[in-house]
Design a protein around this motif. Sequence first.
Motif, PDB file in Angstrom:
ATOM      1  N   ARG A  84       0.802  -1.227   0.000  1.00 17.34           N
ATOM      2  CA  ARG A  84       0.000   0.000   0.000  1.00 17.34           C
ATOM      3  C   ARG A  84       0.835   1.276   0.000  1.00 17.34           C
ATOM      4  NH1 ARG A  84      -1.734   2.100   5.151  1.00 17.34           N
ATOM      5  NH2 ARG A  84      -3.866   2.202   4.390  1.00 17.34           N
ATOM      6  N   TRP A 115      -3.360  -3.627  -0.432  1.00 12.20           N
ATOM      7  CA  TRP A 115      -4.369  -2.891   0.356  1.00 12.20           C
ATOM      8  C   TRP A 115      -4.664  -1.580  -0.361  1.00 12.20           C
ATOM      9  CZ3 TRP A 115      -6.727  -4.307   4.978  1.00 12.20           C
ATOM     10  CH2 TRP A 115      -6.180  -5.410   5.665  1.00 12.20           C
ATOM     11  N   PRO A 116      -5.886  -1.104  -0.305  1.00 11.42           N
ATOM     12  CA  PRO A 116      -6.163   0.246  -0.812  1.00 11.42           C
ATOM     13  C   PRO A 116      -5.512   1.277   0.105  1.00 11.42           C
ATOM     14  CG  PRO A 116      -8.092  -0.628   0.306  1.00 11.42           C
ATOM     15  CD  PRO A 116      -7.088  -1.750   0.254  1.00 11.42           C
ATOM     16  N   SER A 117      -5.294   2.475  -0.428  1.00 13.54           N
ATOM     17  CA  SER A 117      -4.682   3.543   0.369  1.00 13.54           C
ATOM     18  C   SER A 117      -5.402   4.851   0.106  1.00 13.54           C
ATOM     19  CB  SER A 117      -3.202   3.699   0.014  1.00 13.54           C
ATOM     20  OG  SER A 117      -2.666   4.850   0.636  1.00 13.54           O
ATOM     21  N   ASN A 145      -8.304  -6.886  -0.165  1.00 15.05           N
ATOM     22  CA  ASN A 145      -8.840  -6.066   0.918  1.00 15.05           C
ATOM     23  C   ASN A 145      -9.660  -4.885   0.403  1.00 15.05           C
ATOM     24  OD1 ASN A 145      -7.541  -7.465   3.262  1.00 15.05           O
ATOM     25  ND2 ASN A 145      -5.685  -6.858   2.153  1.00 15.05           N
ATOM     26  N   PHE A 146     -10.373  -5.087  -0.684  1.00 11.48           N
ATOM     27  CA  PHE A 146     -11.258  -4.059  -1.229  1.00 11.48           C
ATOM     28  C   PHE A 146     -12.697  -4.386  -0.846  1.00 11.48           C
ATOM     29  CE2 PHE A 146      -7.730  -2.377  -3.204  1.00 11.48           C
ATOM     30  CZ  PHE A 146      -7.971  -1.474  -4.225  1.00 11.48           C
ATOM     31  N   CYS A 167      -9.530 -11.299   0.342  1.00 17.84           N
ATOM     32  CA  CYS A 167      -9.964 -10.672   1.590  1.00 17.84           C
ATOM     33  C   CYS A 167     -10.043 -11.713   2.708  1.00 17.84           C
ATOM     34  CB  CYS A 167     -11.349 -10.038   1.429  1.00 17.84           C
ATOM     35  SG  CYS A 167     -11.447  -8.691   0.243  1.00 17.84           S
ATOM     36  N   GLY A 273      -7.102  -5.351   9.298  1.00 15.64           N
ATOM     37  CA  GLY A 273      -7.380  -4.115   8.585  1.00 15.64           C
ATOM     38  C   GLY A 273      -8.457  -3.245   9.197  1.00 15.64           C
ATOM     39  N   TRP A 276      -7.511   0.429   8.694  1.00 21.12           N
ATOM     40  CA  TRP A 276      -6.991   0.860   7.404  1.00 21.12           C
ATOM     41  C   TRP A 276      -8.065   1.072   6.347  1.00 21.12           C
ATOM     42  CZ3 TRP A 276      -2.005  -2.455   6.242  1.00 21.12           C
ATOM     43  CH2 TRP A 276      -1.023  -2.098   7.154  1.00 21.12           C
ATOM     44  N   VAL A 277      -9.181   0.422   6.488  1.00 15.55           N
ATOM     45  CA  VAL A 277     -10.186   0.420   5.424  1.00 15.55           C
ATOM     46  C   VAL A 277     -11.555   0.720   6.010  1.00 15.55           C
ATOM     47  CG1 VAL A 277     -11.298  -0.966   3.621  1.00 15.55           C
ATOM     48  CG2 VAL A 277      -8.864  -1.287   4.083  1.00 15.55           C
ATOM     49  N   ASP A 278     -12.334   1.509   5.268  1.00 14.54           N
ATOM     50  CA  ASP A 278     -13.731   1.755   5.617  1.00 14.54           C
ATOM     51  C   ASP A 278     -14.551   0.589   5.066  1.00 14.54           C
ATOM     52  OD1 ASP A 278     -16.279   2.607   6.086  1.00 14.54           O
ATOM     53  OD2 ASP A 278     -16.215   4.270   4.691  1.00 14.54           O
ATOM     54  N   TRP A 279     -14.699  -0.448   5.883  1.00 18.37           N
ATOM     55  CA  TRP A 279     -15.347  -1.668   5.388  1.00 18.37           C
ATOM     56  C   TRP A 279     -16.814  -1.471   5.098  1.00 18.37           C
ATOM     57  CZ3 TRP A 279     -12.158  -5.170   3.723  1.00 18.37           C
ATOM     58  CH2 TRP A 279     -10.884  -5.261   4.278  1.00 18.37           C
TER      59      TRP A 279
END
Length: 281
Positions: A84, A115-117, A145-146, A167, A273, A276-279
């Motif tokens: 990322r 991973w997205p960033s 992880n998207f 994921c 995550g 790190w991520v807005d799930w």
Amino acid sequence: MSNPSTTSPIPVIEANGAFIPQIGLGTWELQGEVLAGAVEAALAAGYRHFDTAKRYENEADLGAALRASGVARDEMFITTKVWRDDLAEETFLRNAEASVERIGMGPADLLLVHWPSPDRPMAEVIGALCKAQKEGFTRHIGVSNFPPHLLREAISLADAPLSANQCEYHPRLDQTELLELCRREGIAFTAYAPIGSGGLLDDPELIALAAEKGRTPAQIVLRWHLQQGVVAIPRSRNPERIAQNIAIMDFELTEADMARLGAMARPDGRRFGLDWVDWDG
């Protein structure tokens, strides 16, 4: 792997042109002789799918172990990932090329955005991913992880089909929305941590079901993935467990069994995550 293997006991699924064995060996935290031993055991058991990443610091070790095996390159499916922090186009391409060089077996079969960033526009990231494919660093591309909203955005921006979204997924984590999106788009859903962490295999409900079937709890969970059409990449360094994890083709779970496992999902089931991520999008 350009077409379904005839040597592996595990089904191969087609995902936007990629033929992906449904059970692979995860290699996170495996290095050196430990990784070499795991790869040897996996190949002997019939694995042909191997998952690595720059972040794991084991691409060179994996490549060396696979080359030493004597198994033909076109029988293998190798996935790697760009971290990322390396998503700016020039950096992305440089890292993709370096991964291919470290593995030393020609283009990857699948290259993923690890991973997205929030620090890079999605258009730049997906543009770099597609360019890596055009430049010959990988046969197929995808993401990792998207969540659904980011996967939809990635699909809309890509000028080549995405073949996978890797994921976290196991019975304690409901991924229904993401699974359905992947199926509609012809994208493979690849589950990391597929047999969970934090004591999933000690869950009394799972142990009871495993006893009913005469299987290990891990085999029950991996069969659950298989019957959903999910690709699973369990990690192990134990040769016996590596062999057990792929020995899941001679039994089936009933609809009721599948429902019992699906009912184990809980709100706090996600373990990776979280920051790190807005799930939820």
